[in-house]
Design a protein around this motif. Structure first.
Motif, PDB file in Angstrom:
ATOM      1  N   THR A   6       0.846  -1.188   0.000  1.00  0.00           N
ATOM      2  CA  THR A   6       0.000   0.000   0.000  1.00  0.00           C
ATOM      3  C   THR A   6       0.886   1.243   0.000  1.00  0.00           C
ATOM      4  O   THR A   6       2.112   1.158   0.130  1.00  0.00           O
ATOM      5  CB  THR A   6      -0.915   0.051   1.234  1.00  0.00           C
ATOM      6  N   VAL A   7       0.257   2.394  -0.139  1.00  0.00           N
ATOM      7  CA  VAL A   7       1.023   3.645  -0.185  1.00  0.00           C
ATOM      8  C   VAL A   7       1.620   4.005   1.173  1.00  0.00           C
ATOM      9  O   VAL A   7       2.477   4.885   1.247  1.00  0.00           O
ATOM     10  CB  VAL A   7       0.145   4.800  -0.702  1.00  0.00           C
ATOM     11  N   LEU A  25      -8.904   7.407  -7.595  1.00  0.00           N
ATOM     12  CA  LEU A  25      -9.020   8.641  -6.821  1.00  0.00           C
ATOM     13  C   LEU A  25      -8.618   9.835  -7.675  1.00  0.00           C
ATOM     14  O   LEU A  25      -9.183  10.920  -7.549  1.00  0.00           O
ATOM     15  CB  LEU A  25      -8.135   8.563  -5.577  1.00  0.00           C
ATOM     16  N   GLN A  60      -6.117   1.619  -6.601  1.00  0.00           N
ATOM     17  CA  GLN A  60      -6.196   2.615  -7.672  1.00  0.00           C
ATOM     18  C   GLN A  60      -5.414   2.114  -8.881  1.00  0.00           C
ATOM     19  O   GLN A  60      -4.204   1.938  -8.815  1.00  0.00           O
ATOM     20  CB  GLN A  60      -5.649   3.969  -7.213  1.00  0.00           C
ATOM     21  N   ARG A  68      -1.785  10.519 -11.531  1.00  0.00           N
ATOM     22  CA  ARG A  68      -1.918   9.687 -10.330  1.00  0.00           C
ATOM     23  C   ARG A  68      -1.851  10.465  -9.022  1.00  0.00           C
ATOM     24  O   ARG A  68      -2.390  10.035  -8.019  1.00  0.00           O
ATOM     25  CB  ARG A  68      -0.804   8.625 -10.306  1.00  0.00           C
ATOM     26  N   ALA A  70       0.605  10.727  -6.887  1.00  0.00           N
ATOM     27  CA  ALA A  70       1.058   9.723  -5.918  1.00  0.00           C
ATOM     28  C   ALA A  70       1.394  10.334  -4.567  1.00  0.00           C
ATOM     29  O   ALA A  70       1.150   9.721  -3.518  1.00  0.00           O
ATOM     30  CB  ALA A  70       2.274   8.991  -6.474  1.00  0.00           C
ATOM     31  N   ASP A  72      -0.064  12.582  -2.972  1.00  0.00           N
ATOM     32  CA  ASP A  72      -1.266  12.850  -2.176  1.00  0.00           C
ATOM     33  C   ASP A  72      -1.860  11.591  -1.562  1.00  0.00           C
ATOM     34  O   ASP A  72      -2.636  11.669  -0.598  1.00  0.00           O
ATOM     35  CB  ASP A  72      -2.332  13.508  -3.047  1.00  0.00           C
ATOM     36  N   LEU A  73      -1.535  10.432  -2.117  1.00  0.00           N
ATOM     37  CA  LEU A  73      -2.200   9.204  -1.685  1.00  0.00           C
ATOM     38  C   LEU A  73      -1.931   8.837  -0.227  1.00  0.00           C
ATOM     39  O   LEU A  73      -2.865   8.458   0.493  1.00  0.00           O
ATOM     40  CB  LEU A  73      -1.823   8.052  -2.618  1.00  0.00           C
ATOM     41  N   SER A  77      -4.849   8.432   2.616  1.00  0.00           N
ATOM     42  CA  SER A  77      -4.994   7.165   3.320  1.00  0.00           C
ATOM     43  C   SER A  77      -4.971   7.374   4.836  1.00  0.00           C
ATOM     44  O   SER A  77      -5.802   6.828   5.567  1.00  0.00           O
ATOM     45  CB  SER A  77      -3.880   6.209   2.887  1.00  0.00           C
ATOM     46  N   VAL A  84      -4.724   2.238   0.589  1.00  0.00           N
ATOM     47  CA  VAL A  84      -4.725   2.542  -0.839  1.00  0.00           C
ATOM     48  C   VAL A  84      -3.525   1.859  -1.492  1.00  0.00           C
ATOM     49  O   VAL A  84      -2.400   1.947  -0.992  1.00  0.00           O
ATOM     50  CB  VAL A  84      -4.657   4.066  -1.096  1.00  0.00           C
ATOM     51  N   ALA A  86      -1.362   1.776  -5.027  1.00  0.00           N
ATOM     52  CA  ALA A  86      -1.107   2.568  -6.233  1.00  0.00           C
ATOM     53  C   ALA A  86      -0.595   1.686  -7.356  1.00  0.00           C
ATOM     54  O   ALA A  86      -0.119   0.575  -7.133  1.00  0.00           O
ATOM     55  CB  ALA A  86      -0.094   3.670  -5.931  1.00  0.00           C
TER      56      ALA A  86
END
Length: 303
Positions: A6-7, A25, A60, A68, A70, A72-73, A77, A84, A86
């Motif tokens: 996950t992120v 997202l 995602q 993407r 990325a 911000d993910l 979360s 999340v 990616a």
């Protein structure tokens, strides 16, 4: 040990909870002018709404070059408590400029995928957990073969799963012939998306029989054969012994489709699709599709 990337880092498959196995997202490209998913506040609200409905994780599928966001993910979360995952990868050629594709050819596509899976996406430090690629309408063109070859190389280097956009649900068997035959990717490392858009029960059964995962995603798309045929298709596959190969996802691709913007969005998967399937199929199978199956589909052996 099998983990899902996950992120926020690697987690055990069972820590995913209830999983939306295919969604977005953030998503931006010229084909969606004016309907881009590029609002971080709206993304946070959508994740929070999904969490409120009982959701625990979202995969995602937005690949390279399609907004993407990325970095911000992880923030989203942490703020919502939703795991999340990616993606790296590349979509169909129509989503990119010829110049950007030429640059990727010069730089090495497989190398990019491996870097984003192991080191991180750009300067974000966020590592992708899967490779997303795409087929064409009943065909595999040169772009598809290039991207899938790179995805296979990245899989062999990292063990990451490969998620495939099937154009209008077609070409599943051609994809499997290429990825799992010619390129020697184990079928259980392949997730086929959008099979529900082409309600061919024979093809669905053959694809599941290969060992690949089948994602029934995009339930909000009324112009495709989704909600109303999904119970019959899932029931037929489960009766044939393929219940452990099935996934559910929302595939929110436009701003207007988000629940916070008046659309069905991510919560629809749990608010409407889940109870409909439970009535037709029973709670046990639906629980399997939303929890245990995603953990297996997106988990990899830590290297």
């Amino acid at each position: 040990m099998t983990m899902v990337r996950t992120v926020l880092g690697d987690v055990l498959p069972e820590e995913l909870g209830v999983c939306d196995a295919h969604d977005h997202l953030f998503l931006s490209n010229p084909l969606l002018a004016g309907q881009e998913l590029n609002d971080a506040s709206a993304a946070r609200a959508e994740l929070a709404a999904f969490r409120e409905a009982g959701g625990g994780s979202v995969v995602q599928w937005t690949p390279y070059g399609m907004g993407r966001r990325a970095a911000d993910l992880p923030l989203l979360s942490r703020a919502t408590g939703v795991q999340v995952v990616a993606a790296t990868g590349l979509h169909q050629a129509a989503h990119y400029t010829p110049e950007s594709l030429a640059e990727l050819r010069r730089g090495g596509l497989a190398e990019l995928f491996v870097s984003e899976l192991t080191t991180g996406i750009g300067t974000s430090g966020v590592r992708a957990g899967l490779v997303k690629v795409a087929g064409g309408f009943h065909a595999l063109d040169a772009h598809t073969r290039w991207t899938m070859t790179a995805a296979a190389e990245a899989h062999h280097a990292t063990g990451a799963p490969i998620a495939v956009h099937l154009e209008l649900g077609t070409g599943a068997l051609d994809v499997l012939d290429l990825l799992c035959g010619e390129l020697e990717v184990p079928p259980h490392r392949v997730v086929l998306g959008h099979l529900n858009r082409s309600p061919d029960l024979v093809t669905q059964r053959q694809a599941a029989g290969s060992g690949a995962y089948l994602a029934f995603d995009g339930p909000s798309r009324a112009n495709h054969a989704t909600d109303w045929r999904m119970p019959d298709a899932v029931s037929a596959l489960a009766d044939a012994g393929f219940g452990e190969r099935l996934l559910l996802g929302g595939d929110t691709t436009t701003a207007g489709a988000r629940s916070v913007d008046g659309g069905p969005g991510m919560p629809y998967l749990l608010r409407r699709v889940r109870p409909r399937l439970e009535l037709a199929l029973g709670e046990g199978l639906v629980e399997l599709m939303l929890t245990a199956n995603p953990g297996r589909a997106f988990g990899v052996d830590r290297r």
